[in-house]
Design a protein around this motif. Structure first.
Motif, PDB file in Angstrom:
ATOM      1  N   PRO A  59       6.025   1.300  14.432  1.00  0.00           N
ATOM      2  CA  PRO A  59       6.651  -0.020  14.211  1.00  0.00           C
ATOM      3  C   PRO A  59       7.139  -0.161  12.775  1.00  0.00           C
ATOM      4  O   PRO A  59       6.663   0.515  11.854  1.00  0.00           O
ATOM      5  N   ALA A  60       8.069  -1.067  12.561  1.00  0.00           N
ATOM      6  CA  ALA A  60       8.704  -1.222  11.254  1.00  0.00           C
ATOM      7  C   ALA A  60       7.739  -1.707  10.191  1.00  0.00           C
ATOM      8  O   ALA A  60       7.965  -1.506   8.998  1.00  0.00           O
ATOM      9  N   ASN A  61       6.655  -2.355  10.615  1.00  0.00           N
ATOM     10  CA  ASN A  61       5.699  -2.872   9.640  1.00  0.00           C
ATOM     11  C   ASN A  61       4.616  -1.842   9.280  1.00  0.00           C
ATOM     12  O   ASN A  61       3.653  -2.180   8.622  1.00  0.00           O
ATOM     13  N   MET A  62       4.813  -0.602   9.728  1.00  0.00           N
ATOM     14  CA  MET A  62       3.811   0.436   9.458  1.00  0.00           C
ATOM     15  C   MET A  62       4.350   1.463   8.463  1.00  0.00           C
ATOM     16  O   MET A  62       5.472   1.956   8.593  1.00  0.00           O
ATOM     17  N   ARG A  63       3.524   1.760   7.491  1.00  0.00           N
ATOM     18  CA  ARG A  63       3.815   2.812   6.527  1.00  0.00           C
ATOM     19  C   ARG A  63       2.855   3.964   6.813  1.00  0.00           C
ATOM     20  O   ARG A  63       1.655   3.748   7.010  1.00  0.00           O
ATOM     21  N   VAL A  95       0.925  -8.078  10.692  1.00  0.00           N
ATOM     22  CA  VAL A  95       0.570  -7.790   9.296  1.00  0.00           C
ATOM     23  C   VAL A  95       1.058  -6.386   8.925  1.00  0.00           C
ATOM     24  O   VAL A  95       1.241  -5.525   9.789  1.00  0.00           O
ATOM     25  N   PRO A  96       1.263  -6.134   7.613  1.00  0.00           N
ATOM     26  CA  PRO A  96       1.634  -4.778   7.178  1.00  0.00           C
ATOM     27  C   PRO A  96       0.516  -3.777   7.488  1.00  0.00           C
ATOM     28  O   PRO A  96      -0.667  -4.083   7.291  1.00  0.00           O
ATOM     29  N   LEU A  97       0.909  -2.612   7.956  1.00  0.00           N
ATOM     30  CA  LEU A  97      -0.056  -1.573   8.330  1.00  0.00           C
ATOM     31  C   LEU A  97       0.214  -0.299   7.529  1.00  0.00           C
ATOM     32  O   LEU A  97       1.361   0.003   7.202  1.00  0.00           O
ATOM     33  N   THR A  98      -0.844   0.444   7.225  1.00  0.00           N
ATOM     34  CA  THR A  98      -0.725   1.772   6.642  1.00  0.00           C
ATOM     35  C   THR A  98      -1.561   2.726   7.471  1.00  0.00           C
ATOM     36  O   THR A  98      -2.753   2.479   7.693  1.00  0.00           O
ATOM     37  N   LEU A  99      -0.942   3.790   7.954  1.00  0.00           N
ATOM     38  CA  LEU A  99      -1.662   4.847   8.661  1.00  0.00           C
ATOM     39  C   LEU A  99      -1.781   6.037   7.724  1.00  0.00           C
ATOM     40  O   LEU A  99      -0.772   6.579   7.273  1.00  0.00           O
ATOM     41  N   VAL A 100      -3.011   6.439   7.405  1.00  0.00           N
ATOM     42  CA  VAL A 100      -3.259   7.577   6.534  1.00  0.00           C
ATOM     43  C   VAL A 100      -3.742   8.742   7.377  1.00  0.00           C
ATOM     44  O   VAL A 100      -4.735   8.616   8.119  1.00  0.00           O
ATOM     45  N   LEU A 101      -3.052   9.871   7.294  1.00  0.00           N
ATOM     46  CA  LEU A 101      -3.449  11.109   7.971  1.00  0.00           C
ATOM     47  C   LEU A 101      -3.780  12.125   6.889  1.00  0.00           C
ATOM     48  O   LEU A 101      -2.888  12.677   6.247  1.00  0.00           O
ATOM     49  N   ASP A 102      -5.070  12.350   6.675  1.00  0.00           N
ATOM     50  CA  ASP A 102      -5.518  13.219   5.596  1.00  0.00           C
ATOM     51  C   ASP A 102      -5.854  14.604   6.140  1.00  0.00           C
ATOM     52  O   ASP A 102      -6.314  14.750   7.274  1.00  0.00           O
ATOM     53  N   ASP A 103      -5.624  15.631   5.321  1.00  0.00           N
ATOM     54  CA  ASP A 103      -5.913  17.036   5.675  1.00  0.00           C
ATOM     55  C   ASP A 103      -5.132  17.478   6.903  1.00  0.00           C
ATOM     56  O   ASP A 103      -5.654  18.167   7.800  1.00  0.00           O
ATOM     57  N   LEU A 104      -3.850  17.126   6.937  1.00  0.00           N
ATOM     58  CA  LEU A 104      -3.031  17.463   8.102  1.00  0.00           C
ATOM     59  C   LEU A 104      -2.734  18.959   8.194  1.00  0.00           C
ATOM     60  O   LEU A 104      -2.172  19.413   9.185  1.00  0.00           O
ATOM     61  N   GLN A 105      -3.121  19.736   7.162  1.00  0.00           N
ATOM     62  CA  GLN A 105      -2.886  21.174   7.232  1.00  0.00           C
ATOM     63  C   GLN A 105      -3.610  21.818   8.417  1.00  0.00           C
ATOM     64  O   GLN A 105      -3.247  22.920   8.850  1.00  0.00           O
ATOM     65  N   HIS A 106      -4.632  21.139   8.948  1.00  0.00           N
ATOM     66  CA  HIS A 106      -5.365  21.700  10.084  1.00  0.00           C
ATOM     67  C   HIS A 106      -4.500  21.786  11.339  1.00  0.00           C
ATOM     68  O   HIS A 106      -4.861  22.488  12.295  1.00  0.00           O
ATOM     69  N   ALA A 149      -4.858   2.809   0.344  1.00  0.00           N
ATOM     70  CA  ALA A 149      -5.400   2.136   1.526  1.00  0.00           C
ATOM     71  C   ALA A 149      -6.189   0.891   1.134  1.00  0.00           C
ATOM     72  O   ALA A 149      -6.115  -0.150   1.811  1.00  0.00           O
ATOM     73  N   ARG A 150      -6.956   0.960   0.042  1.00  0.00           N
ATOM     74  CA  ARG A 150      -7.717  -0.216  -0.397  1.00  0.00           C
ATOM     75  C   ARG A 150      -6.780  -1.356  -0.769  1.00  0.00           C
ATOM     76  O   ARG A 150      -7.045  -2.530  -0.470  1.00  0.00           O
ATOM     77  N   ARG A 151      -5.661  -1.022  -1.441  1.00  0.00           N
ATOM     78  CA  ARG A 151      -4.700  -2.065  -1.788  1.00  0.00           C
ATOM     79  C   ARG A 151      -4.087  -2.688  -0.536  1.00  0.00           C
ATOM     80  O   ARG A 151      -3.827  -3.890  -0.473  1.00  0.00           O
ATOM     81  N   GLN A 152      -3.868  -1.832   0.483  1.00  0.00           N
ATOM     82  CA  GLN A 152      -3.253  -2.314   1.717  1.00  0.00           C
ATOM     83  C   GLN A 152      -4.169  -3.299   2.445  1.00  0.00           C
ATOM     84  O   GLN A 152      -3.695  -4.229   3.102  1.00  0.00           O
ATOM     85  N   GLN A 153      -5.476  -3.114   2.306  1.00  0.00           N
ATOM     86  CA  GLN A 153      -6.417  -3.997   2.993  1.00  0.00           C
ATOM     87  C   GLN A 153      -6.253  -5.439   2.535  1.00  0.00           C
ATOM     88  O   GLN A 153      -6.534  -6.374   3.289  1.00  0.00           O
ATOM     89  N   ASP A 154      -5.783  -5.622   1.302  1.00  0.00           N
ATOM     90  CA  ASP A 154      -5.601  -6.988   0.799  1.00  0.00           C
ATOM     91  C   ASP A 154      -4.417  -7.690   1.456  1.00  0.00           C
ATOM     92  O   ASP A 154      -4.363  -8.921   1.497  1.00  0.00           O
ATOM     93  N   ARG A 155      -3.454  -6.908   1.954  1.00  0.00           N
ATOM     94  CA  ARG A 155      -2.242  -7.505   2.529  1.00  0.00           C
ATOM     95  C   ARG A 155      -2.203  -7.406   4.050  1.00  0.00           C
ATOM     96  O   ARG A 155      -1.494  -8.152   4.694  1.00  0.00           O
TER      97      ARG A 155
END
Length: 836
Positions: A116-120, A86-97, A14-20
């Motif tokens: 959207p296609a620009n989202m990872r 801009v490129p996007l990253t969606l992080v879903l952490d602890d999805l086991q809940h 996610a930190r790397r994604q913030q640069d782009r």
């Protein structure tokens, strides 16, 4: 599972994604099982992404998030995201809940489907959530990272240690990596333990007792499980290796396999083990299992005792040492003593002497069956050559037996008798023990008491071994050994059966069916290998037979490997077998041109003869070897002089043939004929016939009688072809090559054999990898690294989270596979083979 760095990995991404572009981060909890709350949190995460163009559009959505239909709100959020360039990253952490929330899972599925296609999108979870991932897989839009990819490699563990500021020896770093299996949280705990204790070599023990690690496992693992699965995990970690029937037996259930598979799916510290067995086996991570056992013992002590009692009964017919360990953990010393009394002799016959001693150490001091402990130690100490300790243990057994009731005394008298018999063999040799063993069998036949089948079969093996070593009554020894094998098989005594069959290989040579015996020897070793008995010392005759037959077949490299391996297995008191193996190993080394090794092996035979404990025909065996060595060294006249020394009586069966070979090479074919007349009898074994006829053909050719030479060659080929005994032809030199070519032109009933031999000579000594080529297993390679350190066997066992018996078994296998008998020799041999 917990501690593998999922969140750390995604945070770095996610930190790397913030640069782009921008990153949207949402850490889920139990409240997100409600889809309305989940959508609201997604909107909040989007608002915190730092994208100014989203702010205006998200405000009205957040205002109505708690009232609108969740999927409608997700569509609205996605519409806003579609407008970002801009490129996007969606992080879903602890999805086991969300594992048990189908409604919230549908929300995530919707996001995955229409993002959207620009989202990872990156998802971290301890459990694979119930999402519809099939379409993504088919479209090759899904990457899956499992715990084994997140685990540290050895190099990464070393880097973590370096970054932590620790200057550890490579072997200590390797230990940390092995005991944690690269589990990042475990590596971190090990680093802290090493830093705090200042004793990095004790890290494995520190980790087992580390309270911080215990608290971590409790809060991050056990507390996250639902009650039923948590109870299952607590119950099923009594052993590191488990199977469904074991767990169902001790818990009184029928669903262990379902729960074990659930643990695998949930990413618990469990891996699938042996899949070739009738029942699936699973392996708990040793660190995890050790702490779970501590948790069970402290939180549910009564439950732990009951489970250990049940486990002792389950393991009793399968692995007595493990059963004894469980019985002692249950506080039932009497049960442990009963298991030991019933099974120690069988364990001894399986070659598991370290397991017997380990079991003795676990037994309670005041055991009603301590006589068994004394007898076991007497047998083991005697086998290891510690005769004074063996006598002391036997005297202690006699003293204890005096207090037994008459009804129980007969059983122990049988056991003491066999220990006495073995001691006679240790003291005086196997041949001298035959008389005692025969007398003991006679007493058993006349006694009204029915002896233990294991005792009777063991005595029969011992007598058969002695007769086989004496090489005088082949039929008697075969009858005894085959009877023993049948008795053992009828009573399920597999180790004893294999021992008797292995022993029968040597006297069976007299029957002449060498290929059949070869199949028997290979079958015995294969059955032993399936049970993990690679190093069972009593199987040495089978290995020696394979080496012996390879020698006669001319497969010299294979013969050397097998003979050296059998030497590493031979029991210390079995001088007769050791001498026979050294005899053929000397001749094999000579045939390979290794005169130095040949001299060394012959020197060992000399030392044994000088001790005065060898059979009367050994000097003639040694004299024959000395003549062959002198001949190979170019001392033809010295060899001839030795060959002319009058023969002693009794004489080694091949001695006349050896003298004849020397005399032919020395240009004395007439005298060679005189020696061959002494060995070429109707009773001569097939291999002796083959060798002698080859030498006879050479002698006839040297005398110019080619007709007689062809006749001798034809007899030699007739003896050799059925079992491929081509060694005498291959090692006879250029003169034999020319004879065989002439014999082919002359006409023969064995053209295939002649062509085969000539082909072998032309292509040189070929070298097949032996079927028992003994590659070290991965575990044995790990243990081999320890052998180059100054760690004791106990410390190696502790470092690898295995029992002392298991460590010693691995070391024994390494010695046998490398053909050595000591740690120093193993290190040297491993270096030669570039195993370090």
């Amino acid at each position: 599972m917990a501690g593998y760095g999922k969140s750390t990995l995604l945070a770095a991404a996610a930190r790397r994604q913030q640069d782009r572009g921008a990153a949207l981060w949402l850490t889920l909890d139990e409240s997100d099982r409600e889809p309305v709350r989940l959508v609201s949190d997604l909107l909040t995460a989007a608002g915190l992404s730092g994208l100014d163009e989203l702010s205006a559009g998200l405000e009205p959505l957040r205002a109505s998030a708690l009232r609108a239909e969740p999927l409608t709100m997700v569509d609205s959020l996605l519409e806003e995201l579609y407008d970002t360039a801009v490129p996007l990253t969606l992080v879903l952490d602890d999805l086991q809940h969300l594992s048990d929330s189908k409604a919230s899972a549908r929300v995530i599925d919707h996001v995955l489907r229409w993002a959207p296609a620009n989202m990872r999108i990156a998802i971290a979870a301890r459990v694979v959530p119930p999402l519809r991932l099939q379409r993504l897989r088919l479209e090759d839009r899904l990457a899956y990272i499992a715990h084994d990819e997140l685990a540290f490699s050895r190099e990464e563990t070393a880097e973590a240690v370096r970054v932590a500021g620790l200057d550890l020896e490579p072997e200590n770093v390797g230990t940390i990596h092995r005991v944690t299996d690269g589990w990042p949280a475990g590596v971190r705990m090990a680093i802290l333990a090493a830093r705090q204790s200042g004793r990095p070599h004790q890290v494995p023990m520190e980790l087992r007792r580390d309270q911080a690690l215990a608290d971590y496992l409790a809060t991050e693992v056990l507390d996250s499980l639902h009650d039923e699965l948590r109870d299952f995990v607590l119950d099923s970690c009594l052993d590191e290796q488990v199977c469904p029937s074991l767990i169902d037996t001790i818990r009184g259930t029928l669903d262990a396999e379902v729960h074990l598979e659930q643990c695998l799916a949930d990413g618990l510290f469990l891996t699938r083990g042996d899949v070739s067995a009738e029942e699936a086996w699973y392996n708990w991570h040793p660190l995890f299992a050790a702490h779970i056992r501590r948790r069970l013992a402290s939180d549910l002590p009564e439950r732990a005792l009951a489970l250990h009692r049940a486990a002792a009964e389950w393991w009793r017919p399968i692995d007595p040492p493990t059963a004894i360990r469980h019985a002692m953990a249950a506080g039932d010393g009497e049960a442990a003593s009963r298991i030991f009394a019933d099974r120690w002799l069988e364990l001894f016959l399986e070659g598991r002497v370290d397991a017997v001693l380990e079991a003795v150490d676990q037994l309670p001091e005041t055991s009603a069956r301590s006589i068994d402990a004394h007898l076991a130690k007497a047998l083991i100490y005697g086998q290891r050559g510690r005769l004074d300790a063996a006598r002391s243990a036997l005297e202690a057994a006699h003293g204890t037996a005096k207090g037994l009731p008459a009804s129980a005394r007969s059983t122990y008298e049988d056991r003491m008798a066999i220990v006495e018999l073995f001691r006679t063999g240790y003291d005086l040799g196997l041949v001298q023990a035959v008389e005692s063993g025969t007398a003991l069998l006679g007493r058993m036949d006349q006694s009204q008491h029915v002896p233990d089948p294991a005792i009777r079969a063991a005595v029969q093996v011992f007598v058969g071994m002695g007769e086989a070593r004496a090489q005088s009554h082949h039929k008697l020894s075969l009858e005894m050994l085959r009877s023993s094998a049948a008795t053992a098989a009828d009573n399920g005594l597999v180790a004893l059966e294999l021992t008797a069959l292995a022993e029968s290989c040597i006297p069976a040579i007299a029957e002449g069916h060498l290929s059949e015996v070869r199949d028997l020897a290979a079958g015995v070793l294969a059955r032993a290998d399936q049970r993990g008995w690679v190093g069972l010392a009593t199987l040495a005759p089978a290995v020696a037979y394979l080496g012996w037959l390879d020698y006669w077949r001319g497969n010299l490299h294979e013969a050397r490997a097998q003979l050296e391996r059998s030497l590493s297995m031979v029991l210390p008191f079995d001088w007769e077998l050791r001498g026979l193996v050294l005899n053929f190993l000397t001749k094999t080394c000579l045939a390979l041109g290794d005169l130095r090794s040949a001299r060394r092996n012959a020197g060992e035979i000399t030392t044994m003869i000088e001790s005065g404990r060898t059979a009367p025909w050994w000097p003639s065996m040694l004299a024959g070897l000395e003549g062959l060595i002198l001949l190979a060294e170019g001392g033809i006249q010295e060899a001839a002089a030795l060959a002319k020394v009058p023969a002693s009586d009794p004489e080694y069966s091949l001695a006349p043939a050896h003298r004849a070979k020397v005399l032919v090479q020395a240009g004395l074919p007439g005298e060679a004929h005189a020696e061959l007349d002494r060995v070429l009898t109707p009773e001569a074994f097939v291999h002796i016939e083959c060798l002698s006829r080859c030498i006879e053909a050479e002698a006839h050719a040297a005398l110019g009688d080619l007709h007689a030479a062809h006749a001798s060659l034809e007899l030699a080929l007739a003896a050799a072809e059925p079992d491929g005994l081509y060694g005498p032809f291959l090692g006879a030199g250029e003169a034999m090559t020319e004879l065989l070519k002439a014999h082919l032109r002359h006409g023969t009933a064995h053209p295939t054999a002649v062509t085969h031999v000539l082909g072998r000579i032309a292509e040189g000594q070929h070298h097949n990898v032996t079927g028992w080529g003994e590659r070290l297993t991965e575990r044995e390679r790990v243990i081999l690294q320890y052998l180059a350190t100054n760690l004791t066997n106990a410390e190696i066992a502790e470092a690898e989270f295995i029992s002392l018996h298991t460590a010693k078994t691995h070391i024994a296998h390494i010695y046998q596979k490398l053909g050595v008998s000591s740690r120093r020799a193993a290190i040297r041999r491993a270096a030669e083979l570039e195993l370090y």
